[in-house]
Design an enzyme around this catalytic site. Structure first.
Site, PDB file in Angstrom:
ATOM      1  N   ASP A 225       0.799  -1.221   0.000  1.00  0.00           N
ATOM      2  CA  ASP A 225       0.000   0.000   0.000  1.00  0.00           C
ATOM      3  C   ASP A 225       0.832   1.272   0.000  1.00  0.00           C
ATOM      4  O   ASP A 225       0.348   2.325  -0.414  1.00  0.00           O
ATOM      5  CB  ASP A 225      -0.945   0.006   1.203  1.00  0.00           C
ATOM      6  CG  ASP A 225      -2.036  -1.047   1.076  1.00  0.00           C
ATOM      7  OD1 ASP A 225      -2.247  -1.538  -0.047  1.00  0.00           O
ATOM      8  OD2 ASP A 225      -2.663  -1.380   2.090  1.00  0.00           O
TER       9      ASP A 225
ATOM     10  N   TYR B 158     -10.005  -0.694   2.859  1.00  0.00           N
ATOM     11  CA  TYR B 158      -9.472  -0.573   4.224  1.00  0.00           C
ATOM     12  C   TYR B 158      -9.153   0.868   4.584  1.00  0.00           C
ATOM     13  O   TYR B 158      -8.792   1.677   3.720  1.00  0.00           O
ATOM     14  CB  TYR B 158      -8.198  -1.402   4.379  1.00  0.00           C
ATOM     15  CG  TYR B 158      -8.422  -2.757   5.020  1.00  0.00           C
ATOM     16  CD1 TYR B 158      -8.778  -2.861   6.357  1.00  0.00           C
ATOM     17  CD2 TYR B 158      -8.284  -3.931   4.291  1.00  0.00           C
ATOM     18  CE1 TYR B 158      -8.984  -4.097   6.956  1.00  0.00           C
ATOM     19  CE2 TYR B 158      -8.490  -5.179   4.869  1.00  0.00           C
ATOM     20  CZ  TYR B 158      -8.840  -5.253   6.207  1.00  0.00           C
ATOM     21  OH  TYR B 158      -9.051  -6.474   6.799  1.00  0.00           O
TER      22      TYR B 158
END
Length: 648
Positions: free
Chosen positions: A301, A385
């Site tokens: 990420d 998320y």
């Protein structure tokens, strides 16, 4: 060229470590567009401060404001790095990167991919065969493609997972379209492949959390107000912060998000350096499912998505409580336009229960002092998320890094009634969420009472002479080289690590030190020969220590997007096996969450805390908080009430 007085006022730069302002970003882009990046086919991945060398900063010499830029030329399908001198108006370095290097994605590239997928005739026809004809309700979620042994021929690719909504506000993650993946080439600007395998019925049961679906909110919780009638205890000048005995500078980058610089603690009137620079270095989320789509989920990420660019604009009262100081984050879109994430970073104080207490039962007296912490945070949304990243500074010199994971599970579809051993069924309608991990690495450039530091591993051991069987002791072992400092946690030995300075001694003539308490010290679950293990080798161990090199910035390497992992990263740098005793060193700690999904994680996940502590270990000669005043609270009448003193 130099910045004129008007531009300098707009820039607002007061220190060489201040992040680039919007004016400076625009100037860097203009210089590049007037030079080697003049073609319309160039896209800007990032434009950020090129931090001055530590030697120049220590010497206090004047340094030029420079920008580091990463660009992609879509026409050539090649990537470039540039260094721009903002004061001289020149491009000091222009470097063509290797053909296999793919920089991180930009936010507008995610929107570009989704829009192209929705309009592609082959995708439309394939979805129609599955009975999905209202493309306005279909959601294409771009992910990195990773690396699984294939040759992508230099293409800059995204793979879109597909979901569908029942209506505009419906959660798409309740309705995955399984075994359907769209590959999009960003440089070519087109869909290049569609993987349309066995169709599984789309789960129809909803999974919504919005108030209009949930119903009336409970009413039995009374207000809990955070008030500081005299204001906050911190002082902010530009990006410089002082709070209690702490001082530091706040930074922000597109790749890392929040950065702390020049962290110092005032002890007996002297500002003692602790950490020169601290930030999130990398993270990876590997999934443990064997299903074709799920097995290739392993997002980096930070290195693939530029997690700083995904920072939320934080809202008072929801994300942060109390007397708040916000810092904006500045970045650039793929066309070179500066943009601002307002309130990207939040800073506030929090009460932290008792710090110390003792009741003298002989005298019948008690002394108690309350703790508080300074919280510096940002929250990033990465598709489904949310990751909230926190640095906590405590009055006793302790430091905590904490990740609060929340948001929505990445879901998958199975036949109704099936039980997948690699995940948790979320309903009886074919929806499940695979087992996975969240692995983080934090880079800490220590400067504990100076540049020359060393690292010890401390284990519990039993002495040979132990007649009562109750003896045990903590044994220090010096980690002398980079290879010897590649370590794993060991709870059975109560292991921790100390960062020490041999040239600075405490009251009992021992080197001053901080200790790293390795909580959440898990390792990557994938087999060593798995592609994700080769790419995320930082996550196979918990501790890494390297001799300082300003080019070694990110645990999985500078460009992990579509990378094999064979050329860059901690596992490559530490092969040099450099000396790490009494030298300028960097400590890297890997920790994480082994996420065995539960029903309570659906439809939105209660936050999970993941992190570690740094504590002074002989850095001070005694408890540094003895001078704290007794605490007071405010009664309902508004009068001060001493709550921490004898006799109450």
């Amino acid at each position: 060229m130099t910045l004129n007085a008007e531009s300098e006022a707009l820039v607002g730069v007061s220190h060489p470590l201040d992040p680039l302002s919007r004016v400076e970003i625009a100037r860097a882009v203009a210089i590049l567009k007037e030079g080697p990046a003049a073609a319309e086919s160039f896209r800007f991945i990032s434009v950020e401060l090129r931090e001055p060398s530590k030697d120049d900063l220590r010497a206090g010499v004047a340094v030029a404001r420079e920008a580091d830029a990463v660009l992609v030329d879509r026409a050539q399908a090649r990537s470039f790095e540039a260094v721009v001198d903002l004061e001289a108006g020149t491009v000091d370095s222009w470097k063509l990167l290797a053909e296999n290097i793919q920089p991180p994605f930009m936010l507008d590239e995610f929107a570009e991919c989704e829009d192209a997928c929705r309009k592609d005739p082959e995708v439309i026809a394939a979805l129609a065969k599955r009975g999905l004809t209202n493309l306005d309700l279909v959601c294409f979620e771009p992910w990195s493609v990773g690396y699984f042994g294939e040759d992508n021929e230099g293409r800059r690719l995204m793979r879109a997972l597909v979901f569908v909504r029942d209506e505009a506000d419906d959660s798409p993650y309740a309705h995955p379209i399984e075994n359907f993946i769209v590959f999009y080439d960003l440089n070519a600007g087109k869909v290049v492949r569609l993987e349309d395998d066995q169709a599984i019925p789309v789960p129809s049961a909803r999974g919504n959390y919005l108030p209009k679906y949930v119903g009336e909110a409970r009413t039995d919780l009374k207000p809990l107000n955070i008030t500081q009638p005299e204001g906050a205890s911190f002082t902010v000048t530009g990006n410089h912060v002082t709070w209690a005995d702490w001082s530091f500078r706040v930074g922000f980058t597109p790749r890392e998000g929040l950065v702390l610089h020049q962290l110092k603690f005032k002890d007996q009137g002297v500002d003692r350096p602790v950490i020169n620079r601290a930030s999130l270095s990398e993270m990876v989320v590997p999934y443990g499912d064997t299903a074709p789509v799920q097995a290739k989920k392993n997002a980096f990420d930070s290195g693939e998505y530029n997690i700083g660019n995904m920072a939320n604009s934080l809202t008072l009262g929801c994300d942060c409580l109390g007397e708040i100081k916000y810092f904006d984050g500045h970045s650039v879109d793929s066309h070179g336009n500066p943009w601002t994430i307002e309130n990207a970073i939040c800073m506030h104080e929090e009460d932290d229960s008792i710090l110390w207490k003792h009741f003298d039962f002989r005298e019948g007296t008690a002394e108690t002092r309350r703790s508080r912490k300074l919280v510096i945070s940002f929250i990033a949304t990465v598709a489904n998320y949310e990751y909230a990243f926190y640095w906590h500074l405590f009055l006793d010199g302790s430091i905590e890094f904490l990740v609060k994971a929340t948001g929505i599970l990445s879901t998958a579809g199975q036949l109704p009634g099936e039980k997948n051993p690699y995940g948790q069924s979320l309903n009886n309608d074919g929806l499940y969420a695979p087992i996975h991990q969240h692995m983080f690495n934090v880079r800490m450039d220590f400067e504990l009472d100076g540049v020359k530091n060393a690292v010890y591993e401390v284990d519990m051991e039993y002495p040979e002479h132990n007649p009562t069987g109750t003896a045990f002791m903590a044994v220090d072992r010096l980690l002398e080289t980079e290879q010897k400092a590649i370590r794993k946690t060991n709870e059975a030995k109560h292991r921790f690590w100390k960062i020490a300075n041999h040239e600075s001694k405490n009251l009992v003539n021992e080197p001053v030190a901080y200790r790293l308490i390795p909580t959440n010290g898990i390792q990557l679950a994938a087999r060593d020969d798995a592609y994700v293990s080769k790419r995320a080798q930082f996550a196979r161990n918990n501790l890494w220590v390297t001799a300082y090199d300003r080019t070694e910035r990110f645990a999985a390497g500078e460009y992990p997007n579509q990378a094999t992992g064979a050329d860059d990263g901690l596992h490559i740098w530490t092969q040099k096996d450099r000396n790490i005793v009494d030298t300028d060193l960097v400590v890297w700690y890997t920790f994480g969450m082994h996420h065995v999904v539960r029903l309570e994680d659906w439809p939105v996940m209660p936050r999970q805390n993941i992190g570690f502590m740094l504590e002074p270990h002989g850095f001070f000669n005694q408890n540094p908080t003895l001078n704290l005043p007794t605490s007071t609270s405010t009664t309902q009448t508004g009068e001060a009430d001493t709550c921490c003193h004898n006799g109450k």
